[in-house]
Design a protein around this motif. Structure first.
Motif, PDB file in Angstrom:
ATOM      1  N   ALA A  86      -5.901   1.062  -5.071  1.00  0.00           N
ATOM      2  CA  ALA A  86      -5.359   1.306  -3.661  1.00  0.00           C
ATOM      3  C   ALA A  86      -5.353  -0.167  -3.030  1.00  0.00           C
ATOM      4  O   ALA A  86      -4.415  -0.442  -2.531  1.00  0.00           O
ATOM      5  CB  ALA A  86      -6.486   2.162  -2.930  1.00  0.00           C
ATOM      6  N   LEU A  87      -6.226  -0.907  -3.182  1.00  0.00           N
ATOM      7  CA  LEU A  87      -6.268  -2.405  -2.582  1.00  0.00           C
ATOM      8  C   LEU A  87      -5.162  -3.178  -3.346  1.00  0.00           C
ATOM      9  O   LEU A  87      -4.552  -3.986  -2.706  1.00  0.00           O
ATOM     10  CB  LEU A  87      -7.524  -2.928  -2.649  1.00  0.00           C
ATOM     11  N   LEU A  88      -5.177  -2.972  -4.585  1.00  0.00           N
ATOM     12  CA  LEU A  88      -4.195  -3.855  -5.189  1.00  0.00           C
ATOM     13  C   LEU A  88      -2.761  -3.113  -5.007  1.00  0.00           C
ATOM     14  O   LEU A  88      -1.701  -4.228  -4.546  1.00  0.00           O
ATOM     15  CB  LEU A  88      -4.069  -3.684  -6.897  1.00  0.00           C
ATOM     16  N   LEU A  89      -2.483  -1.922  -4.807  1.00  0.00           N
ATOM     17  CA  LEU A  89      -0.993  -1.479  -4.284  1.00  0.00           C
ATOM     18  C   LEU A  89      -0.612  -1.670  -2.834  1.00  0.00           C
ATOM     19  O   LEU A  89       0.514  -1.896  -2.556  1.00  0.00           O
ATOM     20  CB  LEU A  89      -1.066  -0.100  -4.500  1.00  0.00           C
TER      21      LEU A  89
ATOM     22  N   ALA B  63      -1.778  -4.471  -1.125  1.00  0.00           N
ATOM     23  CA  ALA B  63      -1.938  -5.769  -0.880  1.00  0.00           C
ATOM     24  C   ALA B  63      -0.564  -6.510  -0.631  1.00  0.00           C
ATOM     25  O   ALA B  63      -0.455  -7.506   0.172  1.00  0.00           O
ATOM     26  CB  ALA B  63      -2.965  -6.572  -1.792  1.00  0.00           C
ATOM     27  N   PRO B  64       0.334  -6.187  -1.411  1.00  0.00           N
ATOM     28  CA  PRO B  64       1.751  -7.049  -1.287  1.00  0.00           C
ATOM     29  C   PRO B  64       2.379  -6.942   0.018  1.00  0.00           C
ATOM     30  O   PRO B  64       2.699  -7.632   0.714  1.00  0.00           O
ATOM     31  CB  PRO B  64       2.425  -6.623  -2.679  1.00  0.00           C
ATOM     32  N   ALA B  65       2.395  -5.424   0.477  1.00  0.00           N
ATOM     33  CA  ALA B  65       3.037  -5.219   1.549  1.00  0.00           C
ATOM     34  C   ALA B  65       2.415  -5.600   2.926  1.00  0.00           C
ATOM     35  O   ALA B  65       2.693  -6.017   3.718  1.00  0.00           O
ATOM     36  CB  ALA B  65       2.887  -3.498   1.574  1.00  0.00           C
ATOM     37  N   LEU B  66       0.925  -5.510   2.783  1.00  0.00           N
ATOM     38  CA  LEU B  66       0.033  -6.169   3.965  1.00  0.00           C
ATOM     39  C   LEU B  66       0.214  -7.561   4.137  1.00  0.00           C
ATOM     40  O   LEU B  66       0.331  -8.100   5.196  1.00  0.00           O
ATOM     41  CB  LEU B  66      -1.227  -5.581   3.908  1.00  0.00           C
ATOM     42  N   GLY B  67       0.121  -8.209   2.803  1.00  0.00           N
ATOM     43  CA  GLY B  67       0.308  -9.788   2.820  1.00  0.00           C
ATOM     44  C   GLY B  67       1.766 -10.313   3.284  1.00  0.00           C
ATOM     45  O   GLY B  67       1.834 -11.185   4.312  1.00  0.00           O
ATOM     46  N   LEU B  68       2.708  -9.488   3.026  1.00  0.00           N
ATOM     47  CA  LEU B  68       4.134  -9.899   3.447  1.00  0.00           C
ATOM     48  C   LEU B  68       4.243  -9.433   5.054  1.00  0.00           C
ATOM     49  O   LEU B  68       4.701 -10.430   5.720  1.00  0.00           O
ATOM     50  CB  LEU B  68       5.304  -9.089   2.656  1.00  0.00           C
ATOM     51  N   SER B  69       3.694  -8.601   5.340  1.00  0.00           N
ATOM     52  CA  SER B  69       3.774  -8.231   6.746  1.00  0.00           C
ATOM     53  C   SER B  69       2.964  -9.369   7.577  1.00  0.00           C
ATOM     54  O   SER B  69       3.445  -9.647   8.784  1.00  0.00           O
ATOM     55  CB  SER B  69       3.090  -6.675   7.169  1.00  0.00           C
ATOM     56  N   LEU B  70       1.621  -9.649   7.448  1.00  0.00           N
ATOM     57  CA  LEU B  70       0.851 -10.689   7.753  1.00  0.00           C
ATOM     58  C   LEU B  70       1.485 -11.896   7.756  1.00  0.00           C
ATOM     59  O   LEU B  70       1.512 -12.700   9.002  1.00  0.00           O
ATOM     60  CB  LEU B  70      -0.286 -10.896   7.107  1.00  0.00           C
ATOM     61  N   ILE B  71       2.191 -12.388   6.771  1.00  0.00           N
ATOM     62  CA  ILE B  71       2.684 -13.638   6.657  1.00  0.00           C
ATOM     63  C   ILE B  71       4.047 -13.841   7.787  1.00  0.00           C
ATOM     64  O   ILE B  71       4.228 -14.729   8.588  1.00  0.00           O
ATOM     65  CB  ILE B  71       3.171 -14.344   5.520  1.00  0.00           C
ATOM     66  N   VAL B  72       4.821 -12.800   7.553  1.00  0.00           N
ATOM     67  CA  VAL B  72       6.112 -12.580   8.480  1.00  0.00           C
ATOM     68  C   VAL B  72       5.663 -12.460   9.933  1.00  0.00           C
ATOM     69  O   VAL B  72       6.274 -13.010  10.851  1.00  0.00           O
ATOM     70  CB  VAL B  72       7.075 -11.719   8.146  1.00  0.00           C
TER      71      VAL B  72
ATOM     72  N   VAL C 298       8.700  -6.017   4.092  1.00  0.00           N
ATOM     73  CA  VAL C 298       7.991  -5.144   3.373  1.00  0.00           C
ATOM     74  C   VAL C 298       8.834  -4.564   2.408  1.00  0.00           C
ATOM     75  O   VAL C 298       8.622  -4.053   1.271  1.00  0.00           O
ATOM     76  CB  VAL C 298       7.422  -3.971   4.390  1.00  0.00           C
ATOM     77  N   ILE C 299      10.157  -3.835   3.003  1.00  0.00           N
ATOM     78  CA  ILE C 299      11.114  -3.154   1.964  1.00  0.00           C
ATOM     79  C   ILE C 299      11.680  -4.259   0.880  1.00  0.00           C
ATOM     80  O   ILE C 299      11.623  -3.594  -0.222  1.00  0.00           O
ATOM     81  CB  ILE C 299      12.384  -2.798   2.847  1.00  0.00           C
ATOM     82  N   LEU C 300      11.725  -5.449   1.104  1.00  0.00           N
ATOM     83  CA  LEU C 300      12.099  -6.300   0.131  1.00  0.00           C
ATOM     84  C   LEU C 300      10.889  -6.537  -1.035  1.00  0.00           C
ATOM     85  O   LEU C 300      11.391  -6.908  -1.965  1.00  0.00           O
ATOM     86  CB  LEU C 300      12.724  -7.638   0.541  1.00  0.00           C
ATOM     87  N   GLY C 301       9.865  -6.494  -0.365  1.00  0.00           N
ATOM     88  CA  GLY C 301       8.641  -6.863  -1.112  1.00  0.00           C
ATOM     89  C   GLY C 301       8.324  -5.423  -2.112  1.00  0.00           C
ATOM     90  O   GLY C 301       8.166  -5.649  -3.438  1.00  0.00           O
ATOM     91  N   MET C 302       8.651  -4.393  -1.421  1.00  0.00           N
ATOM     92  CA  MET C 302       8.577  -2.963  -2.432  1.00  0.00           C
ATOM     93  C   MET C 302       9.721  -2.996  -3.472  1.00  0.00           C
ATOM     94  O   MET C 302       9.292  -2.642  -4.637  1.00  0.00           O
ATOM     95  CB  MET C 302       8.757  -1.807  -1.568  1.00  0.00           C
ATOM     96  N   LEU C 303      10.695  -3.666  -3.092  1.00  0.00           N
ATOM     97  CA  LEU C 303      11.921  -3.514  -4.095  1.00  0.00           C
ATOM     98  C   LEU C 303      11.428  -4.578  -5.361  1.00  0.00           C
ATOM     99  O   LEU C 303      11.662  -4.263  -6.528  1.00  0.00           O
ATOM    100  CB  LEU C 303      13.197  -3.886  -3.458  1.00  0.00           C
TER     101      LEU C 303
ATOM    102  N   TRP D 230       5.920  -3.314 -10.699  1.00  0.00           N
ATOM    103  CA  TRP D 230       4.549  -3.568 -10.967  1.00  0.00           C
ATOM    104  C   TRP D 230       3.669  -2.484 -10.167  1.00  0.00           C
ATOM    105  O   TRP D 230       2.533  -1.979 -10.914  1.00  0.00           O
ATOM    106  CB  TRP D 230       4.217  -5.081 -10.343  1.00  0.00           C
ATOM    107  N   MET D 231       3.863  -2.075  -8.911  1.00  0.00           N
ATOM    108  CA  MET D 231       3.140  -1.292  -8.419  1.00  0.00           C
ATOM    109  C   MET D 231       3.098   0.031  -9.112  1.00  0.00           C
ATOM    110  O   MET D 231       2.001   0.742  -9.261  1.00  0.00           O
ATOM    111  CB  MET D 231       3.483  -0.906  -6.992  1.00  0.00           C
TER     112      MET D 231
END
Length: 89
Positions: free
Chosen positions: A17-20, A22-31, A58-63, A68-69
């Motif tokens: 759950a944390l691995l899945l 992390a990318p969305a939360l990280g991108l949201s935090l950076i932006v 977040v949408i671009l990150g999900m795409l 991988w997810m």
């Protein structure tokens, strides 16, 4: 089903759950930090200015990371179904 197996399964579930997430939360935090710095320097206090770029990122990150997810989730699910026989005695 032993206590060690349940703890291992819970640990794997939380790790996945944390691995899945992390990318969305990280991108949201950076932006969000980038937009906050931009707002602080320009003194523009528009609420939608922080919300819309986060959603786009977040949408671009999900795409980009969606395959991988999905593979990570499939590996976790396959592991659970593979061990299903050891759960039933």
């Amino acid at each position: 089903m032993t206590q060690e197996f349940v703890i291992h399964l819970a640990r794997e579930a939380l790790t996945t759950a944390l691995l899945l997430a992390a990318p969305a939360l990280g991108l949201s935090l950076i932006v969000g930090v980038g937009i906050s710095i931009l707002q602080a320097t320009t003194q523009i206090q528009e609420q939608t200015l922080t919300f819309v770029p986060k959603i786009v990122a977040v949408i671009l990150g999900m795409l980009l990371l969606g395959s991988w997810m999905l593979n990570t989730l499939i590996q976790f699910t396959t592991g659970i179904f593979g061990n299903l026989g050891s759960l039933v005695k």
